[in-house]
Write a protein that holds these residues in place. Sequence first.
Motif, PDB file in Angstrom:
ATOM      1  N   GLY A   1     -62.809-102.082  39.763  1.00  0.00           N
ATOM      2  CA  GLY A   1     -62.574-101.603  38.739  1.00  0.00           C
ATOM      3  C   GLY A   1     -62.837-100.694  38.419  1.00  0.00           C
ATOM      4  O   GLY A   1     -62.983 -99.664  39.736  1.00  0.00           O
ATOM      5  N   MET A   2     -63.664 -99.728  37.698  1.00  0.00           N
ATOM      6  CA  MET A   2     -64.642 -98.559  37.830  1.00  0.00           C
ATOM      7  C   MET A   2     -66.044 -98.820  37.358  1.00  0.00           C
ATOM      8  O   MET A   2     -66.310 -98.426  36.508  1.00  0.00           O
ATOM      9  CB  MET A   2     -63.592 -97.459  36.407  1.00  0.00           C
ATOM     10  N   THR A   3     -65.700-100.471  37.837  1.00  0.00           N
ATOM     11  CA  THR A   3     -67.425-100.553  37.515  1.00  0.00           C
ATOM     12  C   THR A   3     -68.762-100.131  38.776  1.00  0.00           C
ATOM     13  O   THR A   3     -67.731-100.388  39.388  1.00  0.00           O
ATOM     14  CB  THR A   3     -67.691-101.919  37.186  1.00  0.00           C
ATOM     15  N   PRO A   4     -69.260 -99.946  38.310  1.00  0.00           N
ATOM     16  CA  PRO A   4     -70.720 -98.760  39.433  1.00  0.00           C
ATOM     17  C   PRO A   4     -71.027 -99.873  41.101  1.00  0.00           C
ATOM     18  O   PRO A   4     -70.420-101.221  40.764  1.00  0.00           O
ATOM     19  CB  PRO A   4     -71.498 -98.625  39.210  1.00  0.00           C
ATOM     20  N   HIS A   5     -70.493 -99.508  42.005  1.00  0.00           N
ATOM     21  CA  HIS A   5     -70.911-101.335  43.469  1.00  0.00           C
ATOM     22  C   HIS A   5     -71.466-101.646  42.943  1.00  0.00           C
ATOM     23  O   HIS A   5     -72.708-101.533  42.729  1.00  0.00           O
ATOM     24  CB  HIS A   5     -70.587 -99.717  44.394  1.00  0.00           C
TER      25      HIS A   5
ATOM     26  N   GLY B   1     -60.333 -91.929  28.524  1.00  0.00           N
ATOM     27  CA  GLY B   1     -58.464 -90.947  27.602  1.00  0.00           C
ATOM     28  C   GLY B   1     -58.222 -90.625  28.962  1.00  0.00           C
ATOM     29  O   GLY B   1     -56.810 -91.579  28.752  1.00  0.00           O
ATOM     30  N   ALA B   2     -58.438 -90.606  29.984  1.00  0.00           N
ATOM     31  CA  ALA B   2     -57.229 -89.546  31.055  1.00  0.00           C
ATOM     32  C   ALA B   2     -56.232 -91.259  32.153  1.00  0.00           C
ATOM     33  O   ALA B   2     -55.050 -90.982  32.486  1.00  0.00           O
ATOM     34  CB  ALA B   2     -57.839 -89.077  32.292  1.00  0.00           C
ATOM     35  N   ALA B   3     -57.404 -92.082  31.362  1.00  0.00           N
ATOM     36  CA  ALA B   3     -56.589 -93.540  32.595  1.00  0.00           C
ATOM     37  C   ALA B   3     -55.170 -94.682  31.151  1.00  0.00           C
ATOM     38  O   ALA B   3     -56.137 -95.428  30.404  1.00  0.00           O
ATOM     39  CB  ALA B   3     -57.124 -94.498  32.884  1.00  0.00           C
ATOM     40  N   PRO B   4     -54.256 -93.872  30.410  1.00  0.00           N
ATOM     41  CA  PRO B   4     -53.801 -95.153  29.185  1.00  0.00           C
ATOM     42  C   PRO B   4     -53.196 -95.906  29.846  1.00  0.00           C
ATOM     43  O   PRO B   4     -52.869 -96.945  29.383  1.00  0.00           O
ATOM     44  CB  PRO B   4     -52.346 -93.971  28.874  1.00  0.00           C
ATOM     45  N   GLY B   5     -53.149 -96.162  31.582  1.00  0.00           N
ATOM     46  CA  GLY B   5     -52.754 -97.518  31.610  1.00  0.00           C
ATOM     47  C   GLY B   5     -53.638 -98.581  31.926  1.00  0.00           C
ATOM     48  O   GLY B   5     -54.117-100.292  31.142  1.00  0.00           O
ATOM     49  N   GLY B   6     -55.321 -98.406  30.859  1.00  0.00           N
ATOM     50  CA  GLY B   6     -55.956 -99.145  31.589  1.00  0.00           C
ATOM     51  C   GLY B   6     -57.825 -98.739  32.255  1.00  0.00           C
ATOM     52  O   GLY B   6     -57.375 -99.041  33.864  1.00  0.00           O
ATOM     53  N   VAL B   7     -58.941 -98.884  32.149  1.00  0.00           N
ATOM     54  CA  VAL B   7     -59.440 -99.199  32.963  1.00  0.00           C
ATOM     55  C   VAL B   7     -61.175 -99.665  32.808  1.00  0.00           C
ATOM     56  O   VAL B   7     -61.108-100.682  31.701  1.00  0.00           O
ATOM     57  CB  VAL B   7     -60.373 -98.070  32.399  1.00  0.00           C
ATOM     58  N   ALA B   8     -60.651-100.946  33.336  1.00  0.00           N
ATOM     59  CA  ALA B   8     -61.401-102.483  33.714  1.00  0.00           C
ATOM     60  C   ALA B   8     -63.083-102.459  33.994  1.00  0.00           C
ATOM     61  O   ALA B   8     -63.233-101.672  34.951  1.00  0.00           O
ATOM     62  CB  ALA B   8     -60.370-103.539  34.427  1.00  0.00           C
ATOM     63  N   SER B   9     -63.726-103.314  33.404  1.00  0.00           N
ATOM     64  CA  SER B   9     -65.101-103.140  34.096  1.00  0.00           C
ATOM     65  C   SER B   9     -65.414-104.511  34.159  1.00  0.00           C
ATOM     66  O   SER B   9     -64.904-105.211  33.185  1.00  0.00           O
ATOM     67  CB  SER B   9     -66.211-102.825  33.238  1.00  0.00           C
TER      68      SER B   9
ATOM     69  N   GLY C   1     -67.533 -95.899  24.244  1.00  0.00           N
ATOM     70  CA  GLY C   1     -66.834 -95.472  24.957  1.00  0.00           C
ATOM     71  C   GLY C   1     -65.833 -96.504  26.077  1.00  0.00           C
ATOM     72  O   GLY C   1     -65.012 -95.538  26.344  1.00  0.00           O
ATOM     73  N   GLY C   2     -65.790 -97.704  25.975  1.00  0.00           N
ATOM     74  CA  GLY C   2     -65.398 -98.368  27.273  1.00  0.00           C
ATOM     75  C   GLY C   2     -64.428 -98.771  26.453  1.00  0.00           C
ATOM     76  O   GLY C   2     -64.057 -98.767  25.280  1.00  0.00           O
ATOM     77  N   GLN C   3     -63.699 -99.618  27.773  1.00  0.00           N
ATOM     78  CA  GLN C   3     -62.125-100.024  27.487  1.00  0.00           C
ATOM     79  C   GLN C   3     -62.730-101.753  27.395  1.00  0.00           C
ATOM     80  O   GLN C   3     -61.304-101.965  26.919  1.00  0.00           O
ATOM     81  CB  GLN C   3     -61.551 -99.434  28.528  1.00  0.00           C
TER      82      GLN C   3
END
Length: 742
Positions: free
Chosen positions: A627-631, A652-660, A685-687
């Motif tokens: 996802g958007m977790t650092p490598h 907030g620019a990704a309304p489909g969801g951001v997993a970490s 602010g994590g989703q």
Amino acid sequence: MNQFDPIKQLRAAERRAARPPEQRKRARITEAFFGRFAGLPLRERQARSLAYALLHTPVRTGGGPYLAGQLYTEYCGDLGGSDFDPRWRDFDCNYVAEQRARREIPGLAELTGADRDGKNPSWVTYASCAPGHVGWRYEWILESGVTGLLRRIGRSYRKADAEGREFLEGCRILLEAMLAWNDLHAKKLEKALRSCRTEVRRRELRAKLALVRRVPRYGARTFHEALQAFHFSYLATMFENPYGGNGPGRLDYFLWPYLERDLAAGRETVESATEKVAELFLRMHERNYCKDMGIETIMVAGSRPDGSSAFNPLSEIMVRVIMKLAVTTPHVYIRIPENPPPALLELAAEYLKDGHNMAQILSDRSIVPALVRGGVAPEDAAMYMCGGCMELSPQGMNCDLLFTGFFNVPKILELTLNGGICLNTGCRMLSGYRRTLEEFDSFEELYGAFLGNLKTTLGFTFRCMDLFSEEAARLRPAFLLSAQVSDCIERARNLNDGGARYNDYGSTPIGLPDAADSLYALKHAVFENGIAGKAGLLAALQSNFASDELLRLRLLKLPKFGQGDPEADGMAARLFRDVCAIYDGFSNRFGGKVKPMLMSFVFSPIAGNALGASANGHKAGVPVAQGMTPHSSSMTRGIGTAMQSANRLDLGAAPGGVASMWDLSGGLTRLDVLQGLLRSFIATGGQIFQGNTTSVEELRAARRDPESYRHLIVRVGGFSAKFTALDPQLQDEIINRHRHCV
């Protein structure tokens, strides 16, 4: 009360599911579609063929003391499917749409490129779309029964055009088939009751018979009736739509009012309700036992439409039942509302620690505003669910093209540096592009070319989604599902034909952290500080760093996203913002959006295999970040720093969801520490928070001796699965992920 042993019931369910009765769904639909109903108009032909198959499916009333009815997963594509019978080719949505995509979007074929043997694709994306990943408004059946839906259809029918009437008639046919199938269960229960000789069994049969005589035909009055009504809606709707990711969504929210009344009246206790929930979960597990990646998700707690907390005793019952059963269907996720009660954070921490790696925690504080920013009304956004892994949509309000493919972002950067040529195969994947790294005079020029290639190639996939939407509207009308999706009945159109309230698609750009690290390395090492020459770096990438191992090591030492470095984190923020802007700039055929959904599913190692060497210092084949977790290789300064880097993005620019993904060990798995991590994650602010707590040593032991670890469940990438059933490459990726510890 029945003597209900959930583990004993689990073993019995798995024995039945291991040898399920033959349902012959495909064969029956094919027989009906090309035989008895062949002369009818298409919409009626589709509806009556599916109704015929449902009504000739074996009726099962046993399996537990509380609920009647059982089906088993039999995925068969659209109606019958061209892979089953070639006569379906003109009527199979996926087949027809894929053929159109090949003809009408020639640039798309290159992005699915294979090597010279036609194997091991070095892919950028897939020329297909996966339907599903939505919920439905089964609460309408709970409230007023199937008869209530039929009355709504009748009112809309009088105002609809000819096309709309054909659709609504199909809905009526399928809803009446659901009732007729329910009546077959009543007849079987009546027959069993006449021959039953034990009083305990007779009481059980009488209770089930009373249920099916009432629901789902009429509205539910009790918690038990509501469970049965949901269960039948679930079975019939999933029979029509056997696609991954479809699921119950906010089940505790819709069932709690019935249980609350029954508890107050003394008709139920917490213990009896727990038993009934356990049986429902076991029925879902049994249905999916041989297909363990359906990912049917239940969301508990979260917010009401007015923003207040919806956490209730049934929320906790559902979490504790799934923890006890330790099965991977259904998936149960926790939504955290604004100002969560302490008991909910305690439950979430306990679930992360002792929940067999099945927990996923979602923050309404971040997700609801993102959905609103993406065009969803606030009261609808508060009703969001995960369709499958983490595909966000307001429950029962969206079309079902929310999981329409993965897009390998770092592969586009590789092609931009190498003249459109794949480093792994030598095949051309960008036909209209020839420039290489050596031809760029500045980083901004390179970044602009990369972003241009990204916009062009993503545009191919967005166009592909519209083609699939067109064919889904025509060839996959989804009558039962559409009848339970907001506005379809009133608009007299199915959910992919403009009927759904929201016509947003979803797509997953993967590897953004990897691409950001490579972009920062190019900017710093090539264009600013002269650590590497353009020709030298390009040659190193083309040789998989065999020509310059020292350069690879120097690139690896550069700052990375997740280490708190302002410039490296800033590059990730810039790329994230620009990719989301590309998505936001596209409007589909109904004016909806394609929403970026940041996760990895099983594709972290697959996407890595498609990559050649990268400017971030990785050799070819390294799995991409989750996802958007650092490598994993970049999270060298602790979970707090990595989490701040990830949540500093404009999520907030990704309304489909951001997993970490935060895999934890040692002291970080203490309950008080986990609660602190969750508070910090939400505050920054994590989703979506998920991760594994199983030790690496246990995972390695499971690789050596899988028979002794059949029970072991792991968090993969938005979903949980039995570790020993996973592909070895995926097992390795999970073992090699960074483990955060104190």
